[in-house]
Enzyme design. Structure first.
Site, PDB file in Angstrom:
ATOM      1  N   GLU A   1     -38.676  39.022  49.481  1.00 44.05           N
ATOM      2  CA  GLU A   1     -39.470  38.502  48.364  1.00 44.05           C
ATOM      3  C   GLU A   1     -40.895  38.254  48.844  1.00 44.05           C
ATOM      4  O   GLU A   1     -41.061  37.539  49.838  1.00 44.05           O
ATOM      5  CB  GLU A   1     -38.847  37.209  47.838  1.00 44.05           C
ATOM      6  CG  GLU A   1     -37.437  37.425  47.300  1.00 44.05           C
ATOM      7  CD  GLU A   1     -36.754  36.153  46.790  1.00 44.05           C
ATOM      8  OE1 GLU A   1     -37.370  35.077  46.807  1.00 44.05           O
ATOM      9  OE2 GLU A   1     -35.588  36.251  46.381  1.00 44.05           O
TER      10      GLU A   1
ATOM     11  N   HIS B   1     -37.838  35.102  41.271  1.00 42.78           N
ATOM     12  CA  HIS B   1     -37.130  33.899  41.752  1.00 42.78           C
ATOM     13  C   HIS B   1     -37.513  32.657  40.931  1.00 42.78           C
ATOM     14  O   HIS B   1     -37.941  31.635  41.482  1.00 42.78           O
ATOM     15  CB  HIS B   1     -37.423  33.670  43.247  1.00 42.78           C
ATOM     16  CG  HIS B   1     -36.343  32.868  43.926  1.00 42.78           C
ATOM     17  ND1 HIS B   1     -35.904  33.119  45.201  1.00 42.78           N
ATOM     18  CD2 HIS B   1     -35.593  31.826  43.494  1.00 42.78           C
ATOM     19  CE1 HIS B   1     -34.959  32.258  45.531  1.00 42.78           C
ATOM     20  NE2 HIS B   1     -34.756  31.461  44.499  1.00 42.78           N
TER      21      HIS B   1
HETATM   22  N1  LIG Z   1     -32.531  31.845  41.470  1.00 40.61           N
HETATM   23  C1  LIG Z   1     -32.711  30.554  41.521  1.00 40.61           C
HETATM   24  O1  LIG Z   1     -33.755  30.064  41.110  1.00 40.61           O
HETATM   25  C2  LIG Z   1     -31.613  29.680  42.057  1.00 40.61           C
HETATM   26  C3  LIG Z   1     -31.581  28.324  41.679  1.00 40.61           C
HETATM   27  C4  LIG Z   1     -30.525  27.539  42.126  1.00 40.61           C
HETATM   28  C5  LIG Z   1     -29.536  28.067  42.938  1.00 40.61           C
HETATM   29  N2  LIG Z   1     -29.607  29.373  43.325  1.00 40.61           N
HETATM   30  C6  LIG Z   1     -28.548  29.950  44.159  1.00 40.61           C
HETATM   31  O2  LIG Z   1     -27.355  29.950  43.391  1.00 40.61           O
HETATM   32  C7  LIG Z   1     -26.221  29.932  44.258  1.00 40.61           C
HETATM   33  C8  LIG Z   1     -25.160  28.968  43.751  1.00 40.61           C
HETATM   34  O3  LIG Z   1     -25.678  27.638  43.653  1.00 40.61           O
HETATM   35  P1  LIG Z   1     -24.709  26.405  43.272  1.00 40.61           P
HETATM   36  O4  LIG Z   1     -25.588  25.211  43.125  1.00 40.61           O
HETATM   37  O5  LIG Z   1     -23.788  26.768  42.166  1.00 40.61           O
HETATM   38  O6  LIG Z   1     -23.887  26.276  44.628  1.00 40.61           O
HETATM   39  P2  LIG Z   1     -22.471  25.573  44.846  1.00 40.61           P
HETATM   40  O7  LIG Z   1     -22.407  25.248  46.299  1.00 40.61           O
HETATM   41  O8  LIG Z   1     -22.251  24.476  43.871  1.00 40.61           O
HETATM   42  O9  LIG Z   1     -21.426  26.747  44.511  1.00 40.61           O
HETATM   43  C9  LIG Z   1     -21.255  27.873  45.312  1.00 40.61           C
HETATM   44  C10 LIG Z   1     -19.801  28.305  45.180  1.00 40.61           C
HETATM   45  O10 LIG Z   1     -19.620  29.529  45.903  1.00 40.61           O
HETATM   46  C11 LIG Z   1     -18.330  29.486  46.510  1.00 40.61           C
HETATM   47  N3  LIG Z   1     -18.266  30.426  47.620  1.00 40.61           N
HETATM   48  C12 LIG Z   1     -18.727  30.286  48.886  1.00 40.61           C
HETATM   49  N4  LIG Z   1     -18.481  31.406  49.605  1.00 40.61           N
HETATM   50  C13 LIG Z   1     -17.854  32.277  48.775  1.00 40.61           C
HETATM   51  C14 LIG Z   1     -17.348  33.590  48.925  1.00 40.61           C
HETATM   52  N5  LIG Z   1     -17.453  34.236  50.087  1.00 40.61           N
HETATM   53  N6  LIG Z   1     -16.783  34.189  47.856  1.00 40.61           N
HETATM   54  C15 LIG Z   1     -16.667  33.517  46.667  1.00 40.61           C
HETATM   55  N7  LIG Z   1     -17.102  32.262  46.475  1.00 40.61           N
HETATM   56  C16 LIG Z   1     -17.702  31.648  47.500  1.00 40.61           C
HETATM   57  C17 LIG Z   1     -18.195  28.030  46.955  1.00 40.61           C
HETATM   58  O11 LIG Z   1     -16.843  27.692  47.152  1.00 40.61           O
HETATM   59  C18 LIG Z   1     -18.814  27.283  45.768  1.00 40.61           C
HETATM   60  O12 LIG Z   1     -17.834  26.929  44.818  1.00 40.61           O
HETATM   61  C19 LIG Z   1     -26.784  29.626  45.646  1.00 40.61           C
HETATM   62  O13 LIG Z   1     -26.892  30.841  46.363  1.00 40.61           O
HETATM   63  C20 LIG Z   1     -28.174  29.130  45.386  1.00 40.61           C
HETATM   64  O14 LIG Z   1     -29.015  29.401  46.468  1.00 40.61           O
HETATM   65  C21 LIG Z   1     -30.625  30.184  42.885  1.00 40.61           C
END
Ligand SMILES: NC(=O)c1ccc[n+]([C@@H]2O[C@H](COP(=O)([O-])OP(=O)(O)OC[C@H]3O[C@@H](n4cnc5c(N)ncnc54)[C@H](O)[C@@H]3O)[C@@H](O)[C@H]2O)c1
Length: 313
Positions: free
Chosen positions: A263, A282
């Site tokens: 990015e 993003h």
């Molecule tokens: N684009 C954006 O602006 C933005 C904003 C917020 C979060 N995010 C990203 O979104 C993602 C999720 O965020 P969240 O707050 O829901 O996180 P979270 O920790 O609440 O949930 C993540 C889930 O993924 C599961 N997980 C972990 N490894 C796994 C695998 N190998 N296969 C399947 N499931 C798996 C975990 O058990 C968990 O339930 C993160 O990568 C975060 O960086 C992006």
């Protein structure tokens, strides 16, 4: 206490911190590494988004540091082991931007399935692509596949369910017997079954060794013909070249990407020119409302650590 903020933060939250602490707020510090290191020499707290790389090297420039606030949730730009070794607390904004991401996902799914919203220039110039745009699809009745059933995945599932979607989910850390699935009206599935059955696949896993290129050429081939893929998680979770090929061949019906392996994207990305592809820089988690929530939550968490450190002498 001295607080250094190296990326953009809600002005109200910055003002509240500045009223109580020696606060350096410079959203451009992330792009001036030497300046940032100099500022950190006397800092007790550092507040970042996702671009400042908080690694052992940066920590070495911040001998007084007690806490790192993360204006978001992914911690892949923060070496949590190095922070732990230095007893530096890490405060993410857990849950505070979930609503912004979930609404982005549902909007992208509707745009991609309908495929009718990019016609403004054509229609304004007298074009009438009615026949070409009459093959749009409705979201109601479609199957939504949620990969990663954490805070964002669950909210996306709830919104999808409210629109009449059938929702299936895959999460390696949540047992099929866990009541969370039933509570949200989601059917737990294997990744194979999810990919084979969903018209909309949305990714909500952290980036780690197990999820790097989780969606590669083989996984894309498993998806239903015409299905759409939405990635708001982390860029490395999808193999971008394989995705470009799947869009180009017409196997996938569209994709929305908010996050990328690099990015900003490098010149000559294979994604350039792909059909029915939405690209955003993003911002899925960033709205006026979420920025205020995220900033307030992180400011509060950072101050709590500083207050504790102060009380402890
Ligand atoms: N684009 C954006 O602006 C933005 C904003 C917020 C979060 N995010 C990203 O979104 C993602 C999720 O965020 P969240 O707050 O829901 O996180 P979270 O920790 O609440 O949930 C993540 C889930 O993924 C599961 N997980 C972990 N490894 C796994 C695998 N190998 N296969 C399947 N499931 C798996 C975990 O058990 C968990 O339930 C993160 O990568 C975060 O960086 C992006």
């Amino acid at each position: 206490m001295r607080i250094v903020i190296s990326e953009f933060m809600d002005e109200g939250a910055v003002a509240r911190l500045a009223a109580r602490h020696d606060t350096v707020y410079d959203a451009g510090l992330v792009d001036r590494p030497e300046d940032l290191r100099r500022r950190l020499a006397a800092a007790d707290a550092l507040i970042v988004r996702n671009r400042t790389q908080v690694n052992a090297d940066l920590l070495a420039a911040a001998p007084r540091l007690r806490v790192v606030g993360r204006l978001g949730v992914g911690l892949d730009n923060i070496d949590t082991d190095a922070c732990g070794a230095r007893r530096v607390a890490v405060i993410p904004a857990t849950g505070a931007n979930a609503r912004a991401v979930a609404e982005y996902v549902i909007c992208a799914a509707m745009l991609l399935l309908r495929g009718a919203y990019a016609s403004a220039a054509d229609v304004a110039n007298g074009g009438w692509p009615r026949a070409a745009l009459s093959g749009g699809r409705e979201i109601g009745g479609k199957t939504l596949g949620v990969v990663g059933f954490g805070s964002i995945g669950r909210l996306v599932a709830r919104l999808g369910g409210a629109l009449g979607m059938r929702v299936v989910g895959f999460d390696t850390q949540i047992a099929a017997t866990d009541p969370a699935w039933k509570d949200e009206g989601v059917e737990p599935a294997s990744l194979d079954a999810l990919l084979a059955g969903a018209e909309v696949v949305t990714l909500h896993v952290p980036l780690c060794d197990a999820t790097r290129h989780l969606i590669d050429a083989g996984r894309l081939a498993q998806m239903k013909r015409g299905a759409v893929l939405i990635n708001t998680a982390r860029g490395g979770v999808v193999d971008e070249a394989a995705l470009a090929a799947a869009l180009g061949s017409g196997h996938l019906g569209g994709a929305a990407l908010d996050v990328f392996e690099r990015e900003p994207l490098p010149a000559a990305s294979p994604l350039a020119g792909c059909p029915n592809l939405l690209l955003t820089p993003h911002v899925a988690g960033i709205t006026l409302e979420s920025n205020a929530r995220v900033s307030a939550l992180v400011a509060e968490g950072v101050e709590a650590v500083l207050g504790g450190a102060h009380a402890a002498g």
